[in-house]
Design a protein around this motif. Structure first.
Motif, PDB file in Angstrom:
ATOM      1  N   ALA A  28       0.837  -1.198   0.000  1.00  0.00           N
ATOM      2  CA  ALA A  28       0.000   0.000   0.000  1.00  0.00           C
ATOM      3  C   ALA A  28       0.875   1.253   0.000  1.00  0.00           C
ATOM      4  O   ALA A  28       0.587   2.239  -0.697  1.00  0.00           O
ATOM      5  CB  ALA A  28      -0.929  -0.006   1.213  1.00  0.00           C
ATOM      6  N   LEU A  29       1.945   1.214   0.757  1.00  0.00           N
ATOM      7  CA  LEU A  29       2.868   2.341   0.816  1.00  0.00           C
ATOM      8  C   LEU A  29       3.576   2.515  -0.531  1.00  0.00           C
ATOM      9  O   LEU A  29       3.661   3.629  -1.057  1.00  0.00           O
ATOM     10  CB  LEU A  29       3.863   2.094   1.946  1.00  0.00           C
ATOM     11  N   TRP A  30       4.093   1.410  -1.087  1.00  0.00           N
ATOM     12  CA  TRP A  30       4.786   1.504  -2.376  1.00  0.00           C
ATOM     13  C   TRP A  30       3.852   1.993  -3.482  1.00  0.00           C
ATOM     14  O   TRP A  30       4.271   2.759  -4.358  1.00  0.00           O
ATOM     15  CB  TRP A  30       5.372   0.144  -2.758  1.00  0.00           C
ATOM     16  N   ARG A  31       2.610   1.541  -3.441  1.00  0.00           N
ATOM     17  CA  ARG A  31       1.649   1.952  -4.467  1.00  0.00           C
ATOM     18  C   ARG A  31       1.455   3.475  -4.433  1.00  0.00           C
ATOM     19  O   ARG A  31       1.428   4.129  -5.478  1.00  0.00           O
ATOM     20  CB  ARG A  31       0.318   1.224  -4.241  1.00  0.00           C
ATOM     21  N   TRP A  32       1.325   4.044  -3.226  1.00  0.00           N
ATOM     22  CA  TRP A  32       1.208   5.493  -3.092  1.00  0.00           C
ATOM     23  C   TRP A  32       2.464   6.184  -3.609  1.00  0.00           C
ATOM     24  O   TRP A  32       2.392   7.196  -4.325  1.00  0.00           O
ATOM     25  CB  TRP A  32       0.958   5.859  -1.626  1.00  0.00           C
ATOM     26  N   MET A  33       3.615   5.668  -3.250  1.00  0.00           N
ATOM     27  CA  MET A  33       4.876   6.293  -3.655  1.00  0.00           C
ATOM     28  C   MET A  33       5.062   6.258  -5.177  1.00  0.00           C
ATOM     29  O   MET A  33       5.543   7.229  -5.771  1.00  0.00           O
ATOM     30  CB  MET A  33       6.051   5.611  -2.953  1.00  0.00           C
ATOM     31  N   ARG A  34       4.700   5.136  -5.809  1.00  0.00           N
ATOM     32  CA  ARG A  34       4.843   5.063  -7.275  1.00  0.00           C
ATOM     33  C   ARG A  34       4.063   6.181  -7.955  1.00  0.00           C
ATOM     34  O   ARG A  34       4.514   6.750  -8.949  1.00  0.00           O
ATOM     35  CB  ARG A  34       4.374   3.706  -7.793  1.00  0.00           C
ATOM     36  N   GLU A  35       2.902   6.501  -7.402  1.00  0.00           N
ATOM     37  CA  GLU A  35       2.062   7.501  -8.045  1.00  0.00           C
ATOM     38  C   GLU A  35       2.420   8.923  -7.649  1.00  0.00           C
ATOM     39  O   GLU A  35       2.416   9.827  -8.494  1.00  0.00           O
ATOM     40  CB  GLU A  35       0.591   7.240  -7.716  1.00  0.00           C
ATOM     41  N   TYR A  36       2.771   9.150  -6.385  1.00  0.00           N
ATOM     42  CA  TYR A  36       2.894  10.525  -5.904  1.00  0.00           C
ATOM     43  C   TYR A  36       4.316  10.928  -5.509  1.00  0.00           C
ATOM     44  O   TYR A  36       4.606  12.126  -5.444  1.00  0.00           O
ATOM     45  CB  TYR A  36       1.956  10.741  -4.713  1.00  0.00           C
ATOM     46  N   SER A  37       5.196   9.970  -5.228  1.00  0.00           N
ATOM     47  CA  SER A  37       6.567  10.328  -4.835  1.00  0.00           C
ATOM     48  C   SER A  37       7.519   9.186  -5.194  1.00  0.00           C
ATOM     49  O   SER A  37       8.090   8.527  -4.324  1.00  0.00           O
ATOM     50  CB  SER A  37       6.624  10.614  -3.330  1.00  0.00           C
ATOM     51  N   PRO A  38       7.690   8.943  -6.495  1.00  0.00           N
ATOM     52  CA  PRO A  38       8.475   7.772  -6.918  1.00  0.00           C
ATOM     53  C   PRO A  38       9.970   7.878  -6.611  1.00  0.00           C
ATOM     54  O   PRO A  38      10.662   6.862  -6.591  1.00  0.00           O
ATOM     55  CB  PRO A  38       8.224   7.707  -8.421  1.00  0.00           C
ATOM     56  N   VAL A  39      10.457   9.098  -6.402  1.00  0.00           N
ATOM     57  CA  VAL A  39      11.843   9.296  -5.961  1.00  0.00           C
ATOM     58  C   VAL A  39      11.749  10.114  -4.675  1.00  0.00           C
ATOM     59  O   VAL A  39      11.519  11.323  -4.713  1.00  0.00           O
ATOM     60  CB  VAL A  39      12.680  10.030  -7.028  1.00  0.00           C
ATOM     61  N   HIS A  40      11.879   9.461  -3.559  1.00  0.00           N
ATOM     62  CA  HIS A  40      11.548  10.087  -2.268  1.00  0.00           C
ATOM     63  C   HIS A  40      12.753  10.035  -1.332  1.00  0.00           C
ATOM     64  O   HIS A  40      13.375   8.992  -1.160  1.00  0.00           O
ATOM     65  CB  HIS A  40      10.367   9.362  -1.623  1.00  0.00           C
ATOM     66  N   ARG A  41      13.044  11.186  -0.719  1.00  0.00           N
ATOM     67  CA  ARG A  41      14.173  11.245   0.213  1.00  0.00           C
ATOM     68  C   ARG A  41      13.701  11.020   1.650  1.00  0.00           C
ATOM     69  O   ARG A  41      12.729  11.639   2.113  1.00  0.00           O
ATOM     70  CB  ARG A  41      14.883  12.595   0.127  1.00  0.00           C
ATOM     71  N   HIS A  42      14.392  10.129   2.352  1.00  0.00           N
ATOM     72  CA  HIS A  42      14.140   9.867   3.762  1.00  0.00           C
ATOM     73  C   HIS A  42      15.324  10.432   4.551  1.00  0.00           C
ATOM     74  O   HIS A  42      16.484  10.089   4.262  1.00  0.00           O
ATOM     75  CB  HIS A  42      14.017   8.367   4.030  1.00  0.00           C
ATOM     76  N   GLU A  43      15.045  11.269   5.518  1.00  0.00           N
ATOM     77  CA  GLU A  43      16.123  11.889   6.282  1.00  0.00           C
ATOM     78  C   GLU A  43      16.723  10.896   7.277  1.00  0.00           C
ATOM     79  O   GLU A  43      16.123   9.873   7.616  1.00  0.00           O
ATOM     80  CB  GLU A  43      15.608  13.138   7.000  1.00  0.00           C
ATOM     81  N   ALA A  44      17.921  11.229   7.737  1.00  0.00           N
ATOM     82  CA  ALA A  44      18.669  10.324   8.609  1.00  0.00           C
ATOM     83  C   ALA A  44      17.989  10.156   9.958  1.00  0.00           C
ATOM     84  O   ALA A  44      17.372  11.084  10.500  1.00  0.00           O
ATOM     85  CB  ALA A  44      20.084  10.850   8.798  1.00  0.00           C
ATOM     86  N   GLY A  45      18.089   8.958  10.475  1.00  0.00           N
ATOM     87  CA  GLY A  45      17.633   8.617  11.813  1.00  0.00           C
ATOM     88  C   GLY A  45      18.561   7.520  12.291  1.00  0.00           C
ATOM     89  O   GLY A  45      19.784   7.671  12.257  1.00  0.00           O
ATOM     90  N   GLU A  46      17.995   6.397  12.706  1.00  0.00           N
ATOM     91  CA  GLU A  46      18.846   5.244  12.999  1.00  0.00           C
ATOM     92  C   GLU A  46      19.566   4.792  11.735  1.00  0.00           C
ATOM     93  O   GLU A  46      20.723   4.384  11.767  1.00  0.00           O
ATOM     94  CB  GLU A  46      18.003   4.095  13.560  1.00  0.00           C
TER      95      GLU A  46
END
Length: 406
Positions: A28-46
């Motif tokens: 479900a998450l990947w499906r949303w990302m393919r349509e709305y944010s296919p290249v998405h940056r995740h900021e540093a954490g662990e």
């Protein structure tokens, strides 16, 4: 004209959470990302900061450009405190051309189409043996059945004597269950070191001997490099094992497709490809950008980590018709579950042979396969599939025979 409004974004920071992949719905998450944010940056954490790629064409392009997207700093997400993978540049999986090509040449003959044809009788005999043992038990965890087949075959290629297969299986299961590197299992590494020394003293016709005596850039591999490559090959069996288990689960969840295969064995090669696409047992692969590059308008800087989500690529609506349907007759089926380009899975032909052998044996030897308990899933963002799949096997009413005699 009314602009299309994107639905609320899911919790994208959970994309690498093992709990999501075990108990949630990453699709479900990947499906949303393919349509709305296919290249998405995740900021540093662990984990260090990274870019997620979820579209088929983008992921395929990264695989095919090792000069821009390097494997040498690691191919899996690791906590930031651990730094880069210490095996970087030393193993087949963690190397770039031209070193990758030379390492691959040391191993390629053992996984060629010709070599696999020579192994097919052994693979069929092993499949017959593990299914027969499962039938004797009646109810069996399919995880164990598939694991014994997968590991036994690669042990034979590497050069591990049959009397040691059970011990190696036990050690690798312990490491897989703990989600730790096989290199961290002291008894397994001690065993491989003994095997390496034995092949140094007396080479035989096996893969370890090829690694011991082969050269890269004109130099012999160090003992450390040989050990890491053996660990890499054994570790890769987890993906093959999970694909076998996930394939069985897919058939249990789609019994019409199992009946279809029983009625038409000519569908088996296509069924294998659909299992590989459907399961996509390697959840992600990572690369590090070597230079600034723009992907779908997003600037990726040199040194940035880029994570390729393979199950997402293999559900991409732009490439696959009705991608959430399990269809053993799917045509075309250009999945990239086994990677692409320089890093296309070296064991792909052997993995497909194992699938054909196991499912053929199950079709021949059983009248029914039923789920016999709850399924649990692997808690990992690196691989996915059932961690437990209890099944009850009902033997065929026809007389049984050895492989190749039916």
């Amino acid at each position: 004209m009314t602009a299309t409004v994107a639905p609320p974004a899911p919790s994208l920071d959970r994309i690498a959470d093992p709990e999501l992949h075990a108990d949630g719905d990453p699709h479900a998450l990947w499906r949303w990302m393919r349509e709305y944010s296919p290249v998405h940056r995740h900021e540093a954490g662990e984990l260090p900061a990274f870019w997620s790629l979820t579209k088929y064409e983008d992921i395929r392009a990264v695989y095919r450009d090792p000069a821009t997207f390097s494997s040498a700093r690691g191919v899996l997400l690791r906590p930031a405190r651990l730094g880069d993978d210490p095996g970087g540049g030393l193993t087949l999986a963690l190397s770039d051309p031209p070193r990758h090509k030379e390492l691959r040449s040391l191993m390629a003959d053992w996984f060629s189409t010709r070599a696999v044809r020579g192994l097919e009788e052994t693979v069929r005999a092993t499949a017959h043996k593990v299914v027969a043992q499962g039938l004797e038990q009646g109810t069996v965890d399919f995880v164990d059945l598939a694991g014994r087949l997968s590991l036994s075959v690669i042990c034979g290629v590497i050069g591990i004597p049959e009397e040691d297969h059970a011990a190696v299986h036990r050690w690798t299961d312990e490491a897989f269950a703990a989600h730790t590197s096989l290199a961290a299992h002291p008894r397994l590494m001690e065993y491989f070191m003994e095997l390496v020394y034995a092949r140094m003293a007396e080479p035989t016709d096996d893969l370890v001997s090829s690694l011991v005596n082969g050269t890269v850039h004109g130099e012999l591999l160090s003992e450390h490099e040989i050990l890491l490559n053996c660990e890499n090959l054994i570790g890769a069996t987890e993906n093959g094992r999970l694909a076998l288990i996930g394939g069985m689960l897919a058939f249990l969840q789609h019994p019409d497709q199992w009946r279809r295969l029983r009625q038409d064995r000519a569908l088996l090669p296509g069924a294998v490809e659909e299992i590989v696409r459907w399961t996509s047992s390697a959840t992600h692969s990572m690369r590090t950008a070597t230079r600034p590059v723009t992907v779908r308008g997003q600037r990726v800087d040199a040194g940035d980590r880029v994570v390729l989500w393979l199950p997402s690529a293999n559900r991409d609506e732009d490439v696959f018709d009705d991608p959430y349907r399990f269809d053993i007759a799917r045509r075309p089926n250009r999945h990239i579950a086994l990677a692409s380009g320089e890093h296309f899975c070296i064991g792909s032909t052997l993995a497909r042979a194992e699938m054909r052998a196991l499912f053929t044996e199950l079709l021949d030897a059983t009248d029914a396969i039923e789920q016999a308990g709850p399924v649990t899933r692997v808690r990992s963002n690196a691989v996915n599939g059932p961690a437990a799949l209890p099944v009850h096997l009902t033997p065929t009413s026809r007389a049984t025979a050895g492989p190749g005699t039916r």
